[in-house]
Design a protein around this motif. Structure first.
Motif, mmCIF file in Angstrom:
data_model
loop_
_atom_site.group_PDB
_atom_site.id
_atom_site.type_symbol
_atom_site.label_atom_id
_atom_site.label_comp_id
_atom_site.label_asym_id
_atom_site.label_seq_id
_atom_site.Cartn_x
_atom_site.Cartn_y
_atom_site.Cartn_z
ATOM 1 N N ALA A 105 1.051 -1.264 0.135
ATOM 2 C CA ALA A 105 -0.033 -0.023 -0.087
ATOM 3 C C ALA A 105 0.730 1.210 -0.086
ATOM 4 O O ALA A 105 0.414 2.254 -0.736
ATOM 5 N N GLU A 106 1.794 1.235 0.941
ATOM 6 C CA GLU A 106 2.626 2.433 0.728
ATOM 7 C C GLU A 106 3.343 2.664 -0.621
ATOM 8 O O GLU A 106 3.601 3.810 -0.853
ATOM 9 N N ASN A 107 3.746 1.633 -1.459
ATOM 10 C CA ASN A 107 4.287 1.898 -2.616
ATOM 11 C C ASN A 107 3.290 2.343 -3.478
ATOM 12 O O ASN A 107 3.886 3.231 -4.593
ATOM 13 N N ILE A 108 2.164 1.965 -3.533
ATOM 14 C CA ILE A 108 1.153 2.425 -4.499
ATOM 15 C C ILE A 108 0.934 3.909 -4.273
ATOM 16 O O ILE A 108 0.968 4.853 -5.203
ATOM 17 N N PHE A 109 1.021 4.555 -2.994
ATOM 18 C CA PHE A 109 0.602 5.688 -2.745
ATOM 19 C C PHE A 109 1.919 6.657 -2.108
ATOM 20 O O PHE A 109 1.846 7.721 -1.656
ATOM 21 N N LEU A 110 3.141 6.117 -2.649
ATOM 22 C CA LEU A 110 4.353 6.850 -2.116
ATOM 23 C C LEU A 110 4.358 8.141 -2.676
ATOM 24 O O LEU A 110 4.292 8.486 -3.587
ATOM 25 N N MET A 125 -5.662 4.054 3.247
ATOM 26 C CA MET A 125 -4.539 3.812 2.241
ATOM 27 C C MET A 125 -4.891 2.446 1.916
ATOM 28 O O MET A 125 -4.812 1.808 0.681
ATOM 29 N N ASN A 126 -4.826 1.545 2.890
ATOM 30 C CA ASN A 126 -4.742 0.208 2.832
ATOM 31 C C ASN A 126 -6.014 -0.221 2.037
ATOM 32 O O ASN A 126 -6.097 -1.087 1.102
ATOM 33 N N ARG A 127 -7.316 0.395 2.450
ATOM 34 C CA ARG A 127 -8.436 -0.002 1.680
ATOM 35 C C ARG A 127 -8.251 0.261 0.128
ATOM 36 O O ARG A 127 -8.832 -0.322 -0.574
ATOM 37 N N GLU A 128 -7.876 1.328 0.028
ATOM 38 C CA GLU A 128 -7.816 1.909 -1.476
ATOM 39 C C GLU A 128 -6.804 1.141 -2.243
ATOM 40 O O GLU A 128 -7.203 0.722 -3.647
ATOM 41 N N ALA A 129 -5.557 0.786 -1.721
ATOM 42 C CA ALA A 129 -4.730 -0.143 -2.565
ATOM 43 C C ALA A 129 -5.559 -1.368 -2.711
ATOM 44 O O ALA A 129 -5.201 -2.052 -3.919
ATOM 45 N N GLU A 130 -6.101 -2.086 -1.699
ATOM 46 C CA GLU A 130 -7.048 -3.359 -2.022
ATOM 47 C C GLU A 130 -7.846 -3.253 -3.166
ATOM 48 O O GLU A 130 -8.042 -3.899 -4.221
ATOM 49 N N ARG A 131 -8.442 -2.048 -3.059
ATOM 50 C CA ARG A 131 -9.682 -1.781 -4.434
ATOM 51 C C ARG A 131 -8.941 -1.760 -5.778
ATOM 52 O O ARG A 131 -9.190 -2.411 -6.616
ATOM 53 N N GLY A 134 -7.500 -4.978 -6.742
ATOM 54 C CA GLY A 134 -8.773 -5.768 -7.031
ATOM 55 C C GLY A 134 -9.383 -5.720 -8.557
ATOM 56 O O GLY A 134 -9.633 -6.317 -9.054
ATOM 57 N N GLU A 135 -9.038 -4.311 -8.978
ATOM 58 C CA GLU A 135 -9.405 -4.072 -10.389
ATOM 59 C C GLU A 135 -8.562 -4.672 -11.308
ATOM 60 O O GLU A 135 -9.021 -4.821 -12.535
ATOM 61 N N LEU A 136 -7.511 -5.030 -10.823
ATOM 62 C CA LEU A 136 -6.487 -5.758 -11.697
ATOM 63 C C LEU A 136 -6.392 -7.136 -11.545
ATOM 64 O O LEU A 136 -5.674 -7.910 -12.141
ATOM 65 N N GLY A 137 -7.321 -7.790 -10.701
ATOM 66 C CA GLY A 137 -7.321 -8.884 -10.587
ATOM 67 C C GLY A 137 -6.488 -9.718 -9.575
ATOM 68 O O GLY A 137 -6.297 -10.799 -9.675
ATOM 69 N N LEU A 138 -5.951 -8.836 -8.654
ATOM 70 C CA LEU A 138 -4.979 -9.243 -7.834
ATOM 71 C C LEU A 138 -5.372 -9.048 -6.222
ATOM 72 O O LEU A 138 -6.115 -8.232 -5.932
ATOM 73 N N THR A 139 -5.337 -10.325 -5.229
ATOM 74 C CA THR A 139 -5.548 -10.019 -3.857
ATOM 75 C C THR A 139 -4.650 -10.493 -2.977
ATOM 76 O O THR A 139 -4.041 -11.890 -3.122
ATOM 77 N N ARG A 161 0.042 1.572 -9.238
ATOM 78 C CA ARG A 161 0.330 2.944 -8.747
ATOM 79 C C ARG A 161 -0.134 3.866 -10.162
ATOM 80 O O ARG A 161 -0.558 4.969 -9.887
ATOM 81 N N ALA A 162 0.082 3.428 -11.307
ATOM 82 C CA ALA A 162 -0.226 4.318 -12.311
ATOM 83 C C ALA A 162 -1.611 4.344 -12.536
ATOM 84 O O ALA A 162 -1.941 5.634 -12.850
ATOM 85 N N VAL A 163 -2.397 3.497 -12.150
ATOM 86 C CA VAL A 163 -3.749 3.617 -12.457
ATOM 87 C C VAL A 163 -4.206 4.600 -11.264
ATOM 88 O O VAL A 163 -5.018 5.577 -11.530
ATOM 89 N N SER A 164 -3.539 4.574 -10.172
ATOM 90 C CA SER A 164 -4.123 5.532 -8.925
ATOM 91 C C SER A 164 -3.551 6.991 -9.321
ATOM 92 O O SER A 164 -4.550 7.699 -8.548
ATOM 93 N N ILE A 165 -2.931 7.379 -10.201
ATOM 94 C CA ILE A 165 -2.645 8.718 -10.463
ATOM 95 C C ILE A 165 -3.379 9.036 -11.630
ATOM 96 O O ILE A 165 -3.397 10.296 -12.212
#
Length: 513
Positions: A105-110, A125-131, A134-139, A161-165
């Motif tokens: 999660a920290e890496n996604i929102f670094l 941050m953790n919930r948003e990282a999981e979401r 999850g959209e990329l098919g990864l749990t 991380r790319a998708v999140s920005i």
């Protein structure tokens, strides 16, 4: 040059007339790239073609000397990769550039961690990282360090991380190089999902099958120039290879300047079923005494990887190797050297010469243990060896104590050849032995390789130049996507056969003379 227009709608990215030089050497020469909206665009070319420079100019790592860049309808000149990211361009490099000891999660929102009143909102941050994952098919457990997961999952984290920005353009540089087939299919599914959401992707890869599986359009670069741009469906694999190499298929056989008769003594090296990660899959090669065997293939085909496994620098996951008929396991380069192998790396400056040392010191580097008595090097024996090889190989130097960095590229290469010849090897592996040297020195080294073979040395030579392989080898083994797809010799060793194997060959249709 061939260019077909992008779709009628305005392109998302348009780069025109790009120029970029380093110390007077042109890395980009009137290069161009046009990417449509919601398009997966392949960018390909051999080493030195200009792909990386083009991407770095786009993302602000380099500043262009000339040319225009328009993104989302606006002229742009990003001052840094961070500025490009804020502008909607995300880059995922072959080597994942995240922080291994931080959580997923920290890496996604670094650098963009959700905060309230200055305090980190870790549950949010953790919930948003999981979401996002999850959209990329990864749990996965996003609270675990990134280093605890495989390279494939790390690639997905970089993508999340790319998708999140909210990137409008995602650049993927060799994203499948460390993935297995199942992971590659998962990634392709993600890429198609990004396209469906209106995100464009620049996909850099040397694996032609992957390009045809997931890309819409393609741009081919060569020597800093854009030489082809168009729909992928309109160009065949063979035509792509021709564009990358800058040559057209010719029906005649080029076999000038090299006599193949008398080659091929006893089998010296047999490597079969060699598998190493995702880079090598059931590769094989055979070399006889007194024979020069070429390794051909596009960049990323597994040529250097196979050479490294043979030399013990990398350990195979599967496969068998025999030297003079006896099975061997070379667990390190030291084992290989002891078994009579030598290896001249492709990167002469980084992995070959030691610039600040002299010609004498560089030439005898591997031989020092044999020149020493009670741990002290015999200077007279060392001087004699150096003098002999300077004379034998025609190394142009002011003297054995001249720093090797002052020599020309061709003479540096001769010193490296002498380093291994002094060890009296049975097999010499040469990775791009004539790259970056002038025409005259190239001819001298090619002639020297032929002479060494006539004296009984086995040579395994990697080269990206087809003429060098055709004119200088008794046999050529072609690799494609980590597999041996052809073994060519005699009348079967010609440009059409090599090009066809590089473009379309498979392990099931291995070509023999």
């Amino acid at each position: 040059m061939t260019f077909s227009p992008v779709s009628a709608s305005p392109p998302l990215l348009e780069m025109q007339g790009l120029q970029k030089s380093f110390a007077g050497v042109k890395a980009l020469d009137n290069a161009s790239l046009t990417v449509g909206a919601a398009e997966v665009h392949a960018l390909i070319g051999q080493n030195g073609a200009g792909k990386s420079t083009l991407i770095k100019v786009l993302t602000g790592a380099y500043q262009r000397d000339a040319g225009t860049v328009t993104f989302a309808g606006q002229p742009v000149a990003f001052g840094s990769p961070l500025a490009a990211q804020r502008g909607g361009i995300a880059t995922i490099y072959q080597e994942v550039n995240l922080v291994p000891l931080r959580t997923v999660a920290e890496n996604i929102f670094l650098g963009r961690e959700p905060r309230r009143y200055g305090l980190l909102q870790r549950p949010v941050m953790n919930r948003e990282a999981e979401r996002l994952l999850g959209e990329l098919g990864l749990t996965v457990d996003v609270t675990q360090p990134l280093s605890s997961y495989s390279t494939a999952i790390q690639q997905m984290v970089a993508l999340a991380r790319a998708v999140s920005i909210n990137a409008r353009l995602v650049i993927m540089d060799e994203p499948t190089s460390s993935l297995n087939e199942r992971e590659v299919e998962t990634l392709f599914g993600v890429i198609r999902g990004l396209k469906a959401r209106g995100v464009s992707v620049i996909f850099v890869s040397h694996r032609l099958d992957e390009l045809y599986a997931v890309c819409d359009r393609i741009t081919v670069m060569r020597d800093g120039r854009t030489v082809y741009a168009g729909d992928l469906k309109d160009i065949s694999r063979l035509e792509l290879v021709e564009q990358m190499l800058g040559r057209q298929l010719r029906s005649e056989t080029r076999q000038t300047g090299f006599v193949r008769s008398g080659a091929g003594g006893q089998v010296l090296l047999q490597a079969s079923g060699v598998t190493h990660g995702a880079r090598l899959r059931n590769a094989a090669v055979e070399v006889r005494t007194g024979e020069v065997v070429g390794l051909a293939g596009l960049l990323g085909s597994g040529r250097s990887e196979l050479a490294r496994v043979i030399f013990g620098a990398d350990q195979p996951d599967a496969g068998e190797m025999r030297l003079a008929g006896q099975p061997v396991q070379l667990r390190s380069p030291s084992d290989a050297i002891a078994a009579g192998l030598g290896f001249c790396s492709e990167d002469r400056k980084a992995e070959g010469i030691i610039p600040e040392l002299s010609v004498r010191e560089n030439l005898t580097l591997a031989l020092l243990p044999r020149l020493a008595r009670a741990g002290v090097v015999d200077p007279h024996r060392q001087a004699q060896v150096v003098a002999d090889f300077i004379a034998r190989l025609g190394i142009k130097t002011s003297g054995p104590d001249q720093p090797i960095r002052e020599l020309s590229g061709g003479n540096q290469q001769k010193v490296l050849l002498a380093r291994w010849l002094a060890m009296q090897p049975k097999l010499l592996i040469l990775d791009e032995p004539t790259r970056g040297i002038d025409v005259g020195a190239k001819a001298e080294i090619q002639q020297l390789i032929g002479q060494l073979a006539q004296e009984g040395l086995g040579v395994l030579m990697i080269s990206s130049e087809l003429e060098e392989l055709i004119e200088g080898c008794h046999q050529v083994t072609v690799l494609r996507d980590g597999q041996t797809v052809a073994r060519l010799e005699g009348e079967g060793l010609n440009e059409p056969q090599i090009l066809h194997a590089m473009a379309q060959g498979s392990a099931q249709d291995t070509v023999h003379p």
